[in-house]
Each structure stands twice: as structure tokens, then as C-alpha cells.
Scaffold this motif. Structure first.
Motif, PDB file in Angstrom:
ATOM      1  N   ASN A 194       0.865  -1.174   0.000  1.00 63.66           N
ATOM      2  CA  ASN A 194       0.000   0.000   0.000  1.00 63.66           C
ATOM      3  C   ASN A 194       0.905   1.228   0.000  1.00 63.66           C
ATOM      4  OD1 ASN A 194      -2.333   1.508   0.027  1.00 63.66           O
ATOM      5  ND2 ASN A 194      -2.992   0.909   2.072  1.00 63.66           N
ATOM      6  N   HIS A 195       0.323   2.407   0.105  1.00 60.57           N
ATOM      7  CA  HIS A 195       1.099   3.635   0.149  1.00 60.57           C
ATOM      8  C   HIS A 195       0.781   4.406   1.421  1.00 60.57           C
ATOM      9  CE1 HIS A 195       0.993   2.720  -4.209  1.00 60.57           C
ATOM     10  NE2 HIS A 195       2.215   3.211  -4.191  1.00 60.57           N
ATOM     11  N   SER A 196       1.782   5.060   1.971  1.00 62.30           N
ATOM     12  CA  SER A 196       1.578   5.911   3.141  1.00 62.30           C
ATOM     13  C   SER A 196       0.906   7.206   2.720  1.00 62.30           C
ATOM     14  CB  SER A 196       2.922   6.221   3.804  1.00 62.30           C
ATOM     15  OG  SER A 196       3.687   7.091   2.974  1.00 62.30           O
ATOM     16  N   GLU A 197       0.626   8.053   3.698  1.00 59.53           N
ATOM     17  CA  GLU A 197       0.018   9.347   3.404  1.00 59.53           C
ATOM     18  C   GLU A 197       0.913  10.199   2.506  1.00 59.53           C
ATOM     19  OE1 GLU A 197      -1.554   7.928   7.384  1.00 59.53           O
ATOM     20  OE2 GLU A 197       0.371   7.966   6.343  1.00 59.53           O
ATOM     21  N   TYR A 241      -4.341  -5.449   6.667  1.00 61.28           N
ATOM     22  CA  TYR A 241      -5.251  -4.307   6.592  1.00 61.28           C
ATOM     23  C   TYR A 241      -5.974  -4.246   5.244  1.00 61.28           C
ATOM     24  CZ  TYR A 241      -2.186  -3.233  10.491  1.00 61.28           C
ATOM     25  OH  TYR A 241      -1.460  -3.322  11.651  1.00 61.28           O
ATOM     26  N   LEU A 242      -5.287  -4.610   4.174  1.00 61.57           N
ATOM     27  CA  LEU A 242      -5.920  -4.632   2.857  1.00 61.57           C
ATOM     28  C   LEU A 242      -7.038  -5.675   2.799  1.00 61.57           C
ATOM     29  CD1 LEU A 242      -2.715  -4.334   0.649  1.00 61.57           C
ATOM     30  CD2 LEU A 242      -4.581  -2.661   0.710  1.00 61.57           C
ATOM     31  N   ALA A 243      -6.791  -6.835   3.400  1.00 59.61           N
ATOM     32  CA  ALA A 243      -7.798  -7.898   3.389  1.00 59.61           C
ATOM     33  C   ALA A 243      -9.040  -7.483   4.176  1.00 59.61           C
ATOM     34  CB  ALA A 243      -7.206  -9.182   3.959  1.00 59.61           C
ATOM     35  N   LEU A 258      -5.184   1.860   5.002  1.00 63.46           N
ATOM     36  CA  LEU A 258      -4.197   2.684   5.707  1.00 63.46           C
ATOM     37  C   LEU A 258      -4.801   3.274   6.978  1.00 63.46           C
ATOM     38  CD1 LEU A 258      -1.366   3.911   5.772  1.00 63.46           C
ATOM     39  CD2 LEU A 258      -2.243   5.823   4.413  1.00 63.46           C
ATOM     40  N   GLN A 259      -6.055   3.726   6.886  1.00 68.33           N
ATOM     41  CA  GLN A 259      -6.715   4.268   8.072  1.00 68.33           C
ATOM     42  C   GLN A 259      -6.908   3.182   9.130  1.00 68.33           C
ATOM     43  OE1 GLN A 259      -7.402   7.497   8.395  1.00 68.33           O
ATOM     44  NE2 GLN A 259      -8.226   7.272  10.471  1.00 68.33           N
ATOM     45  N   LEU A 260      -7.274   1.978   8.690  1.00 70.44           N
ATOM     46  CA  LEU A 260      -7.401   0.858   9.624  1.00 70.44           C
ATOM     47  C   LEU A 260      -6.074   0.578  10.317  1.00 70.44           C
ATOM     48  CD1 LEU A 260      -9.580  -1.604   7.517  1.00 70.44           C
ATOM     49  CD2 LEU A 260     -10.211  -0.676   9.754  1.00 70.44           C
ATOM     50  N   LYS A 261      -5.009   0.588   9.552  1.00 70.22           N
ATOM     51  CA  LYS A 261      -3.679   0.349  10.123  1.00 70.22           C
ATOM     52  C   LYS A 261      -3.377   1.359  11.226  1.00 70.22           C
ATOM     53  CE  LYS A 261       1.236   0.671   8.906  1.00 70.22           C
ATOM     54  NZ  LYS A 261       1.698  -0.555   9.595  1.00 70.22           N
ATOM     55  N   ARG A 262      -3.598   2.633  10.931  1.00 68.38           N
ATOM     56  CA  ARG A 262      -3.290   3.679  11.910  1.00 68.38           C
ATOM     57  C   ARG A 262      -4.116   3.502  13.184  1.00 68.38           C
ATOM     58  NH1 ARG A 262       1.294   4.295   9.610  1.00 68.38           N
ATOM     59  NH2 ARG A 262       1.411   5.702   7.811  1.00 68.38           N
TER      60      ARG A 262
END
Length: 272
Positions: free
Chosen positions: A109-112, A123-125, A147-151
Motif C-alpha cells: 500500500n502507500h503511506s500518506e 489491513y488490505l484484506a 491505511l486508516q485501519l492500520k493507523r
């Protein structure tokens, strides 16, 4: 999504940017241009690696050991798959009964800031399964939500466990992180994440581990269906579980647990 107090709604990402004012330059830069460039660079690098590999292998046709070593070093191996074990077959049979399938959504994925991040399959799954009803999980929506889920998941882990050195942009994620989320003790407690239920199909164990957020049980059934994410885990990798057509299954967590137990699949639910 979820309660009205939620501070994060991934569906808001579907809204396009406001029309530019008349005094703004006619030159428009796509808001995700840096991501497209990064992905193009990644593809180009992979093609270069493949070309190098083919060239080296072609020049050493008689040295099988060397060919194997070159192939292994230049082509990254996919996450290991234990194959058809008794445990994984039991879970696969459950997916077949439910009309579901596994969907590999990758691990990058990509960061902000647009930096390429690896080890993001967890997190993607979750995001792909959760948002499956939105255009079969639109790519950019899934990426942004992952990405939001990860954070927010990592914020929950930090809040519950303190200074955890295993967290980080490219750190591997673990399913037990979700046990911290369901407690709702972090700043993410006001987010839609606490209204989610996430069921992990643990293929190495042949059972289901489910994590139910604090707000999930109070939701009407239709919202529970929308807020259920299904994830398949095999050693080293996570995949989304979706309907056979790639969309959302009409099932909530309790119905999933009941059906699993009727098929002799052990299921456990962790709640706040």
C-alpha cells in the motif's frame, strides 16, 4: 458506517474533490498522481528484474544449481502456502457452503506521503472484505481505508500494551491486535472501527477467530452485515473473503458462527 459519533467514514472517500475556482490554474494534477507514479516504477523495476533473470539464465543453460540460485534471488518468493491440509480443507468446505471465495488483494500500500509500504496484507484484506458492497471494493477506497485501519488498529495496540516495538509502517501485523481494538480504550474508540466485527478464518487451525467491536452488537442486522469483515489467514499472508461474485455476503457475525458450528468448524468470539 456505524454509530453517528464515528469520526471516520470510508464511504466519504467516494466523494470527488470540489470543483476548482475560476482563478485556479488550468493545470490539474490528479490527487493520486504520486501513487500511480510509484506503482509504475514498481512495475518497471519488476520487469527489469525479470529481464535480468531471463538473460542470466539463458547464458548458463547447463548449470542447474546456478539457475536455481539466480531464480530464487531475482524473483521474490510468494508467501508460503501449506497447501491442502485437513484444517484448511475444513474451512474451504465452509466457504463453499456459504458461497464465498478467497481473494488475494496483495500486500503493498502507500503511506500518506506516497511511500510504498510492504506487509500490508492484513489491513488490505480487512478493508476489501468490509467494503465489498461498494463497487466490489473499489481499489482506491480499499487502499485508503486499509491505511486508516492500520493507523487506528496500531493506535489501539499502543494504548493497551504501551510502547510496542513491533509496530511500524512496514511491520508485520498479527490477528491478536484486534483484541486491543475491541476494548475501545484508544483515541480510535470514537471511530467506525469499534462498530466492526472481523472474523479470521485461521487455515492452520481449521477454525474461526472473531473479534467483535463494542458497538457492533447494538447495530441493526443490515448494518451488522455491512460491518462484518471476513479474512482468510495462512502462514505469512492474509486474504479477503468475499461472495463468489466479489461482493458482500448477506450474513452477520452470529449467523456466520452458527453456520460454522453446524459444519463442525470451531469458532470463538472475542468481545469487549
Amino acid at each position: 458506517m456505524g454509530a453517528g459519533s464515528s469520526s471516520w467514514d470510508p464511504f466519504s472517500l467516494c466523494s470527488g474533490p470540489a470543483a476548482p475556482n475560476s482563478h485556479v490554474s488550468n493545470q490539474v494534477v490528479h490527487p493520486h498522481a504520486h501513487e500511480f507514479i510509484a506503482e509504475a516504477d514498481e512495475v518497471e523495476e519488476a520487469m527489469m528484474q525479470e529481464a535480468m533473470c531471463q538473460s542470466l539464465l539463458a547464458n548458463e543453460p547447463e548449470h542447474e544449481d546456478l539457475k536455481a540460485a539466480l531464480s530464487q534471488s531475482l524473483r521474490p518468493s510468494p508467501p508460503p502456502d501449506p497447501g491442502h491440509t485437513e484444517e484448511s480443507l475444513r474451512l474451504q468446505a465452509l466457504l463453499d457452503v456459504l458461497g464465498m471465495k478467497r481473494l488475494d488483494v496483495g500486500s503493498t500500500n502507500h503511506s500518506e506521503e506516497g511511500t510504498l509500504l510492504s506487509n500490508q496484507c492484513f489491513y488490505l484484506a480487512i478493508a476489501r472484505s468490509w467494503l465489498a458492497s461498494v463497487d466490489n471494493g473499489s481499489g482506491m477506497l480499499v487502499r485508503d481505508s486499509a491505511l486508516q485501519l492500520k493507523r487506528e488498529i496500531e493506535a489501539s495496540v499502543f494504548c493497551v500494551r504501551g510502547d510496542v516495538g513491533e509496530l511500524g509502517d512496514e511491520a508485520e501485523a498479527y490477528t491478536d491486535y484486534l483484541s486491543c481494538v475491541v476494548q475501545g480504550q484508544s483515541p480510535a474508540s470514537a471511530s467506525a472501527i469499534t462498530d466492526l466485527a472481523i472474523a479470521i478464518f485461521a487455515s492452520s487451525l481449521g477454525g474461526i477467530e472473531a473479534y467483535q467491536g463494542k458497538g457492533y452488537g447494538a447495530l441493526p442486522r443490515a448494518q451488522q452485515v455491512s460491518n462484518l469483515a471476513l479474512v482468510w489467514h495462512r502462514p505469512g499472508h492474509f486474504e479477503a473473503v468475499v461472495a463468489a461474485d466479489g461482493g458482500k455476503m448477506d450474513i452477520n457475525l452470529q449467523e456466520l458462527i452458527d453456520l460454522a458450528e453446524s459444519q463442525n468448524v470451531v469458532a470463538a468470539v472475542v468481545k469487549a
